[in-house]
Design a protein around this motif. Structure first.
Motif, PDB file in Angstrom:
ATOM      1  N   ALA A 100      56.888 -40.097 -63.142  1.00  0.00           N
ATOM      2  CA  ALA A 100      59.013 -39.793 -62.746  1.00  0.00           C
ATOM      3  C   ALA A 100      59.460 -40.585 -63.903  1.00  0.00           C
ATOM      4  CB  ALA A 100      59.159 -40.659 -61.248  1.00  0.00           C
ATOM      5  N   SER A 101      58.878 -41.466 -64.296  1.00  0.00           N
ATOM      6  CA  SER A 101      59.821 -42.733 -65.525  1.00  0.00           C
ATOM      7  C   SER A 101      59.476 -41.637 -66.583  1.00  0.00           C
ATOM      8  CB  SER A 101      58.859 -43.754 -65.725  1.00  0.00           C
ATOM      9  OG  SER A 101      59.268 -44.083 -64.196  1.00  0.00           O
ATOM     10  N   LEU A 102      57.879 -41.584 -67.138  1.00  0.00           N
ATOM     11  CA  LEU A 102      57.865 -40.993 -68.411  1.00  0.00           C
ATOM     12  C   LEU A 102      58.840 -39.899 -68.874  1.00  0.00           C
ATOM     13  CD1 LEU A 102      56.092 -40.767 -70.743  1.00  0.00           C
ATOM     14  CD2 LEU A 102      54.654 -39.109 -69.470  1.00  0.00           C
ATOM     15  N   GLN A 103      59.375 -38.947 -67.172  1.00  0.00           N
ATOM     16  CA  GLN A 103      60.037 -37.525 -67.843  1.00  0.00           C
ATOM     17  C   GLN A 103      61.510 -38.164 -68.247  1.00  0.00           C
ATOM     18  OE1 GLN A 103      59.429 -35.478 -63.653  1.00  0.00           O
ATOM     19  NE2 GLN A 103      59.278 -34.287 -64.665  1.00  0.00           N
ATOM     20  N   ASP A 104      62.100 -39.038 -67.564  1.00  0.00           N
ATOM     21  CA  ASP A 104      62.973 -39.777 -67.914  1.00  0.00           C
ATOM     22  C   ASP A 104      63.661 -40.285 -69.389  1.00  0.00           C
ATOM     23  OD1 ASP A 104      63.890 -38.720 -65.160  1.00  0.00           O
ATOM     24  OD2 ASP A 104      63.691 -41.135 -64.451  1.00  0.00           O
ATOM     25  N   TRP A 105      62.560 -41.420 -69.644  1.00  0.00           N
ATOM     26  CA  TRP A 105      62.567 -41.831 -70.478  1.00  0.00           C
ATOM     27  C   TRP A 105      62.308 -40.533 -71.945  1.00  0.00           C
ATOM     28  CZ3 TRP A 105      58.041 -41.243 -74.678  1.00  0.00           C
ATOM     29  CH2 TRP A 105      58.539 -42.320 -75.729  1.00  0.00           C
ATOM     30  N   LEU A 106      61.620 -39.625 -71.205  1.00  0.00           N
ATOM     31  CA  LEU A 106      61.419 -38.349 -72.663  1.00  0.00           C
ATOM     32  C   LEU A 106      63.094 -37.616 -72.926  1.00  0.00           C
ATOM     33  CD1 LEU A 106      58.041 -36.588 -71.779  1.00  0.00           C
ATOM     34  CD2 LEU A 106      58.288 -37.521 -74.183  1.00  0.00           C
ATOM     35  N   ARG A 107      63.155 -38.064 -71.819  1.00  0.00           N
ATOM     36  CA  ARG A 107      64.446 -36.938 -72.270  1.00  0.00           C
ATOM     37  C   ARG A 107      65.485 -37.998 -72.382  1.00  0.00           C
ATOM     38  NH1 ARG A 107      63.759 -35.753 -66.242  1.00  0.00           N
ATOM     39  NH2 ARG A 107      62.710 -33.766 -65.757  1.00  0.00           N
ATOM     40  N   GLN A 108      65.641 -39.321 -72.019  1.00  0.00           N
ATOM     41  CA  GLN A 108      66.588 -40.272 -73.065  1.00  0.00           C
ATOM     42  C   GLN A 108      66.128 -40.317 -74.733  1.00  0.00           C
ATOM     43  OE1 GLN A 108      66.152 -43.281 -70.433  1.00  0.00           O
ATOM     44  NE2 GLN A 108      68.003 -43.607 -70.548  1.00  0.00           N
ATOM     45  N   MET A 109      64.460 -39.860 -75.028  1.00  0.00           N
ATOM     46  CA  MET A 109      64.573 -40.926 -76.376  1.00  0.00           C
ATOM     47  C   MET A 109      64.300 -38.983 -77.436  1.00  0.00           C
ATOM     48  SD  MET A 109      64.412 -43.671 -76.288  1.00  0.00           S
ATOM     49  CE  MET A 109      62.975 -43.353 -78.341  1.00  0.00           C
ATOM     50  N   LEU A 110      64.360 -37.364 -76.339  1.00  0.00           N
ATOM     51  CA  LEU A 110      64.107 -36.522 -77.006  1.00  0.00           C
ATOM     52  C   LEU A 110      65.729 -36.109 -76.999  1.00  0.00           C
ATOM     53  CD1 LEU A 110      60.985 -35.948 -76.677  1.00  0.00           C
ATOM     54  CD2 LEU A 110      61.554 -36.696 -78.805  1.00  0.00           C
ATOM     55  N   PRO A 111      66.418 -36.256 -77.155  1.00  0.00           N
ATOM     56  CA  PRO A 111      67.857 -35.898 -76.525  1.00  0.00           C
ATOM     57  C   PRO A 111      68.418 -34.101 -77.288  1.00  0.00           C
ATOM     58  CG  PRO A 111      68.700 -37.623 -78.406  1.00  0.00           C
ATOM     59  CD  PRO A 111      66.997 -37.511 -77.982  1.00  0.00           C
ATOM     60  N   ALA A 112      68.004 -33.651 -78.242  1.00  0.00           N
ATOM     61  CA  ALA A 112      68.144 -32.671 -79.105  1.00  0.00           C
ATOM     62  C   ALA A 112      67.411 -31.522 -79.060  1.00  0.00           C
ATOM     63  CB  ALA A 112      67.748 -33.441 -81.146  1.00  0.00           C
ATOM     64  N   ASP A 113      67.426 -30.796 -79.667  1.00  0.00           N
ATOM     65  CA  ASP A 113      66.816 -29.393 -79.721  1.00  0.00           C
ATOM     66  C   ASP A 113      66.089 -29.244 -79.842  1.00  0.00           C
ATOM     67  OD1 ASP A 113      69.026 -28.197 -77.574  1.00  0.00           O
ATOM     68  OD2 ASP A 113      70.457 -27.966 -79.778  1.00  0.00           O
ATOM     69  N   LEU A 114      65.922 -29.302 -81.372  1.00  0.00           N
ATOM     70  CA  LEU A 114      64.058 -29.231 -82.340  1.00  0.00           C
ATOM     71  C   LEU A 114      64.440 -30.723 -82.873  1.00  0.00           C
ATOM     72  CD1 LEU A 114      62.681 -26.933 -83.053  1.00  0.00           C
ATOM     73  CD2 LEU A 114      64.070 -26.787 -85.045  1.00  0.00           C
TER      74      LEU A 114
END
Length: 635
Positions: free
Chosen positions: A243-257
């Motif tokens: 769950a923490s990894l999912q949240d971290w990925l969404r914060q660090m990868l805000p762009a589309d591409l």
């Protein structure tokens, strides 16, 4: 986890073996074998089993490792290393010293697990055992042991690591588990107070036994308690990490591409061509674009760091750990360090740090920076820092870009956008492109594959624990054979005895499940908040998989409740050809009367062991030591 749980399985099996052979061991004592020799006999058997088990375990482990490398490869089937059929996978390497160490651990665990049954054999009263009395192997633990161990576990969890290894945290988890095992008798007695007050013979027997023989719960449930606690801990830790990894990925990868060059320059990603970046800007593919520069940096003590320079539009959207420091003084550039750099350099928000862009540099571009905050970084375990791209360019004079983040226009097709971007490059093969969804799916797939083995280990540990319950129940059935014969003579049917066994097992299992859940949550807290930060420099938020935990507890309770019926049929409380009223006839009946006389202890009283809801009167004549069992049940 499997080794620790296996220790309790060895304890249950040795206890069962000793319970089956108590009359023979007592006879050996009468024939001249000393108590010390009887204890050595049990320990020698445990050593032999430990040697055989360790050898088979090492062979089986090596075989499973070879099979895993052949089927999954060194990357667990992710394909990052070419897969198992590419020929590039790692070969199986067996270190003889490590194998010897693991074999020694197996032998040591076997001997330690057999210590309590061996001590019980040494202390047993030979004459009483030969009469059929005193056949239950129980060891009474000190009253304050459980709270002392639990308190020690909490205090050890607060200690820092030793040489980068969380030894105190590992000892804390061990103390918590041992404290939970020691607390089982008290928990069983507490649960008996919740039983209904209806004065039936079965409930009276259950209450009395649970109150007076609560130590049997420790022996029966030790293995499954540890297995359940460790399974709950691993389940909560893995779920929290994911769950923490999912949240971290969404914060660090805000762009589309995202795109970067596939070329390497001095071990780093090669910069993108300025003409290509301008072509991307002019193409209209992205409504927004954010460049990033990745390279290395060094501290004054020559510690190598990863430097990420990007546009920080809102620092509060970063995966920060803890509060931010006050804005820096004029002339100091703010940086954000990851948890590994914080721990390795002993830095905190508000500290100052000198950095250089080349190793051994003592002149500019060495510059003083201000630690503005700490950010969570699951992509590396080494030090890294994040800073504003404008500050980096002002410090270094380097305007090159290594990565681009693109926000596409609404309704854009990702596949077509990637094809058009490759067409803008001088050599399309030099570009690496990935959509955010692809990166999220790949990261989570790798995570799930990496931790898939933990679920199998949990299943093996729980299986070992349930086998331990079966072994302990078998030992208790053997030890209580005369007691069951007495109850059958007093009017209990075999169905009532089975119901009594199921109720006892249910009470003990409920106590074990509650203790296992509580201990598992405590151990998971140590794993999440202590072990992971100290070992990997990764913090995470505790998250509970409620549905999986409930299913795990129900499965353990259901499996435990199904064992008394099977074991009662296997051992049998009476042969099928005997009439119900004659189950305790002959020698068994005399031994049952002696047992009842011992319980009376020269007093006149009543024994709540009657038939259908009745109380069987028992007269104990203290003067002539003659004991009569009244066959009539009072209404």
């Amino acid at each position: 986890m499997a080794l620790f749980t296996g220790g309790f399985l060895v304890f249950a099996v040795i206890s069962l073996s000793v319970a089956q052979r108590l009359p023979q061991l007592a006879l050996l004592g009468v024939l001249g074998m000393s108590a010390r020799e009887r204890m050595r006999l049990v320990l020698a058997e445990a050593a032999l089993l430990g040697l055989l088990g360790s050898g088979l375990g090492l062979a089986l482990g090596a075989g499973l490792a070879a099979l895993g490398l052949r089927l999954l490869g060194g990357d667990l089937g992710s394909g990052l290393l070419g897969g198992p059929l590419s020929g590039n996978g790692p070969a199986l390497r067996l270190d003889p010293w490590q194998m010897l160490l693991f074999g020694g651990l197996g032998l040591a665990v076997s001997l330690l697990s057999a210590l309590l049954p061996a001590l019980a054999v040494r202390r047993m009263a030979v004459a009483q055992v030969l009469k059929g009395l005193g056949t239950e192997l129980q060891t009474r633990l000190p009253r304050g042991l459980a709270p002392a161990l639990l308190l020690a576990g909490v205090l050890l969890a607060l200690l820092p690591p030793l040489g980068g290894v969380p030894l105190a945290a590992y000892l804390a988890m061990l103390c918590l588990l041992m404290g939970g095992i020691a607390a089982m008798p008290g928990l069983v007695r507490l649960l008996t107070r919740l039983l209904p007050a209806r004065r039936s013979a079965g409930l009276m027997l259950l209450t009395k036994r649970a109150r007076d023989q609560a130590g049997a719960a420790t022996q029966m449930l030790a293995g499954v308690l540890v297995a359940l606690a460790l399974s709950v801990a691993m389940l909560v830790m893995v779920h929290s990490f994911r769950a923490s990894l999912q949240d971290w990925l969404r914060q660090m990868l805000p762009a589309d591409l995202y795109l970067r060059s596939s070329l390497q320059s001095k071990g780093n990603t090669a910069p993108l061509a300025p003409d290509f970046i301008e072509a991307v800007r002019a193409s209209g593919l992205a409504q927004d674009l954010a460049p990033q520069r990745s390279r290395r940096a060094w501290t004054v003590d020559q510690t190598e760091l990863s430097l990420l320079a990007r546009a920080i539009r809102d620092e509060n959207r970063l995966p920060l750990v803890g509060p931010l420091a006050e804005p820096p003084a004029p002339g100091l550039m703010p940086i954000y360090i990851n948890e590994a750099m914080r721990d390795q350099q002993a830095l905190r928000p508000g500290a100052r740090l000198a950095l250089s862009l080349s190793p051994g540099s003592a002149v500019p571009p060495t510059l003083q920076f201000f630690v503005r905050g700490v950010w969570r970084d699951y992509s590396r375990q080494s030090g890294a820092l994040l800073m504003s791209l404008a500050d980096y360019q002002r410090w270094s004079g380097d305007t090159r870009v290594t990565e681009l983040s693109l926000w596409l226009a609404p309704g854009s097709d990702l596949v077509q956008a990637q094809a058009r971007l490759r067409a803008l490059a001088a050599d399309p093969a030099d570009l690496e492109l990935a959509a955010t969804g692809e990166l999220l799916a790949l990261s989570l797939r790798l995570f799930d594959r990496s931790f898939a083995v933990t679920y199998w280990l949990q299943a093996v540990a729980l299986g070992l624990g349930l086998f331990g319950i079966a072994a302990s129940l078998s030992a208790q059935l053997l030890a209580r054979k005369r007691e069951f014969g007495l109850l059958r003579h007093l009017g209990f049917t075999q169905a009532q005895l089975l119901r009594l066994l199921v109720l006892e097992t249910g009470l003990f299992t409920a106590a074990g499940a509650l203790a296992g859940l509580a201990l598992g949550l405590g151990v998971s807290a140590v794993l999440v908040w202590v072990v992971n930060p100290q070992s990997f420099h990764w913090s995470m938020e505790l998250s509970l998989p409620t549905a999986r935990l409930a299913a795990l507890l129900l499965a353990v309770i259901a499996a435990s409740l199904g064992q008394p019926a099977e074991l009662s049929l296997e051992h049998g409380t009476e042969p099928a050809h005997r009439p119900p009223g004659r189950a305790a006839a002959g020698g068994d009946r005399r031994l049952a009367v002696d047992r009842l006389a011992q319980l009376c202890q020269g007093r006149q009283g009543r024994c709540g062991a009657g038939g259908k809801g009745g109380l069987v009167s028992v007269g104990c004549a203290s003067t002539r030591r003659r004991h009569q069992i009244g066959g009539q049940c009072e209404a």
